[in-house]
Write an enzyme that holds these catalytic residues in place. Structure first.
Site, PDB file in Angstrom:
ATOM      1  N   ARG A 175       0.824  -1.205   0.000  1.00  0.00           N
ATOM      2  CA  ARG A 175       0.000   0.000   0.000  1.00  0.00           C
ATOM      3  C   ARG A 175       0.859   1.258   0.000  1.00  0.00           C
ATOM      4  O   ARG A 175       0.487   2.278  -0.563  1.00  0.00           O
ATOM      5  CB  ARG A 175      -0.933   0.000   1.224  1.00  0.00           C
ATOM      6  CG  ARG A 175      -1.674   1.322   1.435  1.00  0.00           C
ATOM      7  CD  ARG A 175      -2.768   1.187   2.475  1.00  0.00           C
ATOM      8  NE  ARG A 175      -2.299   0.665   3.735  1.00  0.00           N
ATOM      9  CZ  ARG A 175      -1.707   1.393   4.688  1.00  0.00           C
ATOM     10  NH1 ARG A 175      -1.484   2.685   4.501  1.00  0.00           N
ATOM     11  NH2 ARG A 175      -1.336   0.838   5.827  1.00  0.00           N
ATOM     12  N   TYR A 183     -15.882  17.781 -15.952  1.00  0.00           N
ATOM     13  CA  TYR A 183     -16.399  16.416 -15.968  1.00  0.00           C
ATOM     14  C   TYR A 183     -17.423  16.261 -14.846  1.00  0.00           C
ATOM     15  O   TYR A 183     -17.199  16.704 -13.705  1.00  0.00           O
ATOM     16  CB  TYR A 183     -15.239  15.439 -15.792  1.00  0.00           C
ATOM     17  CG  TYR A 183     -15.639  14.043 -15.424  1.00  0.00           C
ATOM     18  CD1 TYR A 183     -16.465  13.281 -16.246  1.00  0.00           C
ATOM     19  CD2 TYR A 183     -15.188  13.467 -14.243  1.00  0.00           C
ATOM     20  CE1 TYR A 183     -16.841  12.005 -15.900  1.00  0.00           C
ATOM     21  CE2 TYR A 183     -15.547  12.180 -13.889  1.00  0.00           C
ATOM     22  CZ  TYR A 183     -16.380  11.449 -14.720  1.00  0.00           C
ATOM     23  OH  TYR A 183     -16.752  10.172 -14.372  1.00  0.00           O
ATOM     24  N   ASP A 234      -6.787  19.450 -15.001  1.00  0.00           N
ATOM     25  CA  ASP A 234      -7.041  18.097 -15.492  1.00  0.00           C
ATOM     26  C   ASP A 234      -6.628  18.063 -16.966  1.00  0.00           C
ATOM     27  O   ASP A 234      -7.245  18.713 -17.810  1.00  0.00           O
ATOM     28  CB  ASP A 234      -8.529  17.751 -15.331  1.00  0.00           C
ATOM     29  CG  ASP A 234      -8.837  16.310 -15.712  1.00  0.00           C
ATOM     30  OD1 ASP A 234      -8.156  15.760 -16.602  1.00  0.00           O
ATOM     31  OD2 ASP A 234      -9.781  15.724 -15.148  1.00  0.00           O
ATOM     32  N   LYS A 291      -7.576   6.753 -19.564  1.00  0.00           N
ATOM     33  CA  LYS A 291      -7.851   7.265 -20.910  1.00  0.00           C
ATOM     34  C   LYS A 291      -6.604   7.180 -21.797  1.00  0.00           C
ATOM     35  O   LYS A 291      -6.095   6.099 -22.030  1.00  0.00           O
ATOM     36  CB  LYS A 291      -8.404   8.682 -20.800  1.00  0.00           C
ATOM     37  CG  LYS A 291      -9.506   8.860 -19.739  1.00  0.00           C
ATOM     38  CD  LYS A 291     -10.674   7.903 -19.881  1.00  0.00           C
ATOM     39  CE  LYS A 291     -11.893   8.270 -19.046  1.00  0.00           C
ATOM     40  NZ  LYS A 291     -11.718   8.169 -17.591  1.00  0.00           N
TER      41      LYS A 291
END
Length: 413
Positions: A63, A116, A189, A214
């Site tokens: 982690r 978004y 972004d 993406k």
């Protein structure tokens, strides 16, 4: 070690962060390290659980750090030109960590009104409604609107450019000046462009966010997110949130897939853009299309800005069909080469109807005020033969004509 500035972007995209000499077997590509924990030299080790340094080969618990994830973090930082890269379980995880790192109750955010939908919901329902962070959504195509919204308590200016789904742009260099004057962090972004086409840090941004799902991955087979920044203190806060408090780091297999995807990013983006420009021109001249949103068209209101701050116009576009949502549904459901699906940035072409899919949770009146009509179609142009994509779009237009009881223009009208 070679300085990354000695390597051009395509070279960094292929190999930065992967070190065959350090793998033990000379692996040319970084192995997928699946171990959840790592052996330490002894109980008196110099590094503690939350202080291990991956740059020094120190790994303690999956982690906290992982060799495959560390490799992709190095590469993403190099591609964006930043000092620190962090890879997350999703784009949403990356963005929420950024917000937690920069905002506390009573703070204020200035954000693009065409964000978004998932990011907008996060700001509204989590940070505004639950955590008492005020948010001003503005039309950031005009920098003056950003400046006018700034307050003494503004801690973050958050932008997308181009936006999703209307492909609106904001002037990054000008907004960077506004944010700096207000002593606010400026985050961008950069998912729609990828670092192949736009580098917000070079234009004055403090932080860059990505959904690596993406274009960075590019094959629709991995979920992930990223933050890249230069500020050491902010990076340390984001690392602490990611590793210790939230536990939202990218999994090793997704890190491996993102490393693989970035290797072809430059060439993929060239093909995405070449096909998108041809499709945008075709749609712009079609009688069943009311409007096309693509910054590569000279008719786009910010075409000149796109030419200045982007190295290309990208593979995303949206267009508004004649008719109503039933016409749009007939168009989309008739497509066979282009897939009806959410997400974007993969090698395959995808279309979706924001009003009925990604942006459906936004009230209709609010959507329409933003310009998201019932017939707005968002298209992620893939790398297929553009002739096949154009033929498929014509199948959609033929279905619209068959459905409608109203006279619709013929292809040669």
């Amino acid at each position: 070690m070679v300085d990354r500035d000695d390597h051009r972007f395509p070279t960094r995209a292929v190999s930065w962060g992967e070190h065959p000499e350090e793998t033990g077997a000379g692996d040319v590509v970084s192995p997928i390290h699946l171990a959840s924990t790592y052996a330490v030299p002894g109980i008196d080790s110099e590094f503690k659980l939350d202080e291990a340094d991956p740059d020094a080969g120190e790994f303690l618990y999956g982690r906290l750090s992982n060799p495959t994830r560390h490799a992709v973090e190095q590469r993403l930082a190099a591609l964006e030109g930043g000092d620190h890269g962090l890879a997350f379980a999703s784009g949403t995880a990356a963005i929420s960590t950024l917000f937690f790192a920069t905002l506390t109750p009573g703070d204020h955010v200035v954000a693009f009104d065409d964000l978004y939908a998932g990011t907008r919901r996060m700001l509204e329902t989590l940070f505004r409604d639950r955590l008492a962070v005020d948010v001003s959504f503005v039309d950031a195509t005009d920098t003056d609107n950003v400046a006018d919204a700034m307050r003494p308590e503004t801690e973050l200016v958050y932008m997308e450019t181009p936006t999703n789904p209307l492909l609106r742009l904001c002037d990054l260099a000008a907004i960077a000046d506004v944010a700096a004057a207000g002593d606010a962090a400026f985050a961008v972004d950069n998912t729609f462009c990828s670092p192949a086409l736009q580098n917000p840090l070079e234009l004055g941004a403090d932080i860059v966010a990505h959904s690596t799902t993406k274009y960075l991955n590019g094959h629709s087979d991995s979920i992930g997110g990223a933050l890249v920044m230069d500020d050491d203190d902010l990076a340390e806060e984001c690392y602490h949130l990611q590793r210790v408090l939230l536990g939202n780091a990218m999994a090793p297999f997704d890190a491996y897939m993102t490393l693989r995807g970035t290797k072809t990013l430059p060439m993929r983006m060239r093909q995405h853009e070449a096909s998108a420009r041809e499709i945008a021109a075709f749609l712009d001249d079609h009688p069943l299309v009311e409007a096309v949103h693509y910054p590569g068209l000279e008719s786009h209101p910010q075409h000149e800005l796109a030419s200045e701050q982007m190295a290309g116009y990208g593979g995303m576009l949206s267009f508004e069909l004649v008719g109503d949502m039933d016409d749009a549904a007939a168009f989309l459901e008739a497509l066979s080469t282009i897939t009806l699906a959410v997400s974007l940035g993969g090698v395959e072409s995808l279309v979706e109807l924001p009003a009925g899919m990604t942006h459906e949770p936004i009230p209709k009146a609010e959507r329409e005020e933003l310009g998201i009509t019932d017939t707005l179609v968002r298209m992620s142009v893939g790398v297929e033969a553009v002739e096949d994509l154009l033929a498929d779009l014509e199948r959609g237009f033929a279905a619209m004509r068959e459905l409608s009881e109203r006279p619709l223009p013929a292809a040669d009208d």
